[in-house]
Design a protein around this motif. Structure first.
Motif, PDB file in Angstrom:
ATOM      1  N   ARG A  91      88.622 -11.367 125.980  1.00 55.34           N
ATOM      2  CA  ARG A  91      87.647 -12.371 126.387  1.00 55.34           C
ATOM      3  C   ARG A  91      88.238 -13.771 126.357  1.00 55.34           C
ATOM      4  N   THR A 138      94.767 -14.387 126.416  1.00 60.20           N
ATOM      5  CA  THR A 138      95.217 -13.612 127.570  1.00 60.20           C
ATOM      6  C   THR A 138      96.474 -14.220 128.180  1.00 60.20           C
ATOM      7  N   ALA A 188      97.808  -8.478 132.067  1.00 59.79           N
ATOM      8  CA  ALA A 188      96.763  -9.019 131.193  1.00 59.79           C
ATOM      9  C   ALA A 188      95.691  -9.696 132.034  1.00 59.79           C
ATOM     10  N   LEU A 189      94.444  -9.471 131.667  1.00 57.14           N
ATOM     11  CA  LEU A 189      93.340 -10.075 132.397  1.00 57.14           C
ATOM     12  C   LEU A 189      92.205 -10.424 131.437  1.00 57.14           C
ATOM     13  N   ILE A 190      91.331 -11.282 131.918  1.00 54.17           N
ATOM     14  CA  ILE A 190      90.196 -11.708 131.102  1.00 54.17           C
ATOM     15  C   ILE A 190      89.009 -10.803 131.412  1.00 54.17           C
ATOM     16  N   ALA A 191      88.471 -10.141 130.390  1.00 50.57           N
ATOM     17  CA  ALA A 191      87.328  -9.257 130.619  1.00 50.57           C
ATOM     18  C   ALA A 191      86.565  -9.060 129.322  1.00 50.57           C
ATOM     19  N   ASP A 192      85.305  -8.666 129.470  1.00 48.46           N
ATOM     20  CA  ASP A 192      84.465  -8.350 128.326  1.00 48.46           C
ATOM     21  C   ASP A 192      84.596  -6.860 128.040  1.00 48.46           C
TER      22      ASP A 192
END
Ligand SMILES: [Zn+2]
Lengths: 126, 286
Positions: free
Chosen positions: B76, B81, B92-96
């Protein structure tokens, strides 16, 4: 973000996950950069086994690559170092630095900034 | 925290987990460089070319363990990230972790290390485990019925499997001193030393330990005093900042129960250095 990555992504909205239209996500306004990475033919061969080739073809055509074979390379073709190096370049070394990934089902757009895609959803889509 | 409803929980975790990690990212990252042995063993045991996810990857310290697999790591925190994205050949990625952007049933493995304990209701913790399980290739193991009628599963080594790691309540030998019978929902302080209020400056490695995570007596008595803490406070000297992160400390057997409620089967589990861990597979569809 790497081109390889998109082959393992779909829309984060729950109702989209089972929709065939949500995969692959579609690039819009993509700005590319090249990043030199170590060539590892075994890694590329292993990733080829896992790649959804049709989705990969959709992605690469959106990014402007025109030389991707119509069929997934198999058997003897996997010993062709030129081919593996080309795929290494596309899958790992091509970075999408800016732009959007768009869901073909709900049309939600995910931003890519400084090479990192953001899949956090607004409250009404969670 | 069982009375907390979903949207309140989201707001709560935003303030007491996500916001804090964003603030402490670089200091946190400078203290997180040594992988835990169980996680290392799990990742090194994967076949070459396996594809998996690291849910709640933080600074990506587990992305350095095995370069022969491909890991899609997510967190998050944008700041964390960015650090994680430097580890090749991974992503790598931004996610919940409750809304992961991955196709279901397609991964060989998953790890979620020190993440589930940040969710503030039992339902959301089970949901988080379910989100991880859903990504795994389905368990194709044959169900075996024993003479007494109970059904057991013996997973194939090619089935997707996940490693989950959470903080334990039972850690009386740690400097925090929590143990059986104490409150499980706690606010844990994190102190960043900073010069002239720039809290984002990384520290030198030798000073970068959780030196100030001392136990709060009010917390060990069980009151989560979140309202009185706005997530940060400046000390008079202005040289350090204290941030409080929310944790649910798992008691013995609780992780196994959550896994079962999420539709998974534990194939191996244990205790390592103040943490409970479990290697889990998806139950076969009935
Ligand atoms: Zn969608």
């Amino acid at each position: 973000m790497k081109v390889l990555t998109v082959n393992f992504l779909t829309c984060a909205v729950k109702t989209c996950k089972t929709s065939p239209e949500a995969f692959p996500l579609h690039f819009r306004d993509a700005e590319l950069a090249q990043q030199d990475l170590e060539f590892n033919p075994e890694f590329i061969k292993n990733m080829l086994l896992r790649l959804d080739w049709n989705a990969f073809r959709v992605t690469t055509s959106e990014l402007g690559f025109s030389t991707i074979p119509a069929e997934k390379p198999e058997g003897d073709a996997l010993n062709d170092e030129t081919l593996l190096r080309d795929l290494h370049k596309v899958l790992l070394e091509t970075q999408v630095m800016e732009g959007k990934l768009v869901c073909g089902h709900c049309a939600h757009e995910y931003a890519i900034k400084e090479g990192i895609a953001n899949f956090l959803l607004p409250n009404h889509l969670v | 925290m069982s009375s907390r409803d979903g949207s309140t929980a989201v707001t709560y975790e935003d303030e007491h987990v996500h916001h804090v990690y964003e603030q402490i990212a670089s200091h946190f990252s400078s203290t997180r460089y040594k992988p835990w042995p169980i996680v290392e063993r799990f990742l090194q045991g994967l076949p070459d070319g396996a594809v998996g996810v690291d849910v709640g990857c933080g600074n990506g310290k587990y992305l350095t363990v095995n370069p022969k697999v491909f890991i899609l790591a997510s967190d998050r925190s944008q700041a964390l990230t960015k650090i994680a994205a430097q580890h090749q050949p991974h992503a790598a990625l931004i996610a919940d972790n409750l809304s992961l952007p991955h196709p279901p049933s397609s991964f060989d493995f998953a790890i979620s290390i020190a993440v589930i304990h940040h969710l503030s209701t039992p339902a959301r913790r089970v949901e988080a485990i379910k989100s991880v399980l859903e990504l795994l290739k389905p368990n194709r193991a044959l169900k075996q019925e024993s003479p007494n009628g109970s059904v057991s599963q013996s997973p194939d080594s090619s089935d997707g499997r996940a490693l989950i790691y959470v903080w334990a309540l039972e850690q009386k030998n740690s400097r925090r001193g929590w143990d059986e019978g104490m409150a499980q929902d706690v606010m844990v302080p994190w102190v960043t030393k900073s010069s002239r209020g720039t809290s984002s400056k990384p520290l030198k490695r030798n000073s970068a330990v959780e030196h100030s995570e001392t136990r709060q007596s009010d917390l060990s008595k069980g009151s989560v005093t979140a309202q009185s803490r706005k997530g940060e406070s400046l000390t008079p000297s202005d040289s350090s900042q204290t941030f409080y992160r929310y944790y649910h400390l798992y008691r013995a057997g609780e992780l196994e129960q959550d896994v079962s409620d999420a539709g998974g089967t534990v194939i191996e589990s244990g205790y390592e250095k103040d943490n409970w861990w479990a290697i889990i597979v998806r139950n076969s569809e009935p």
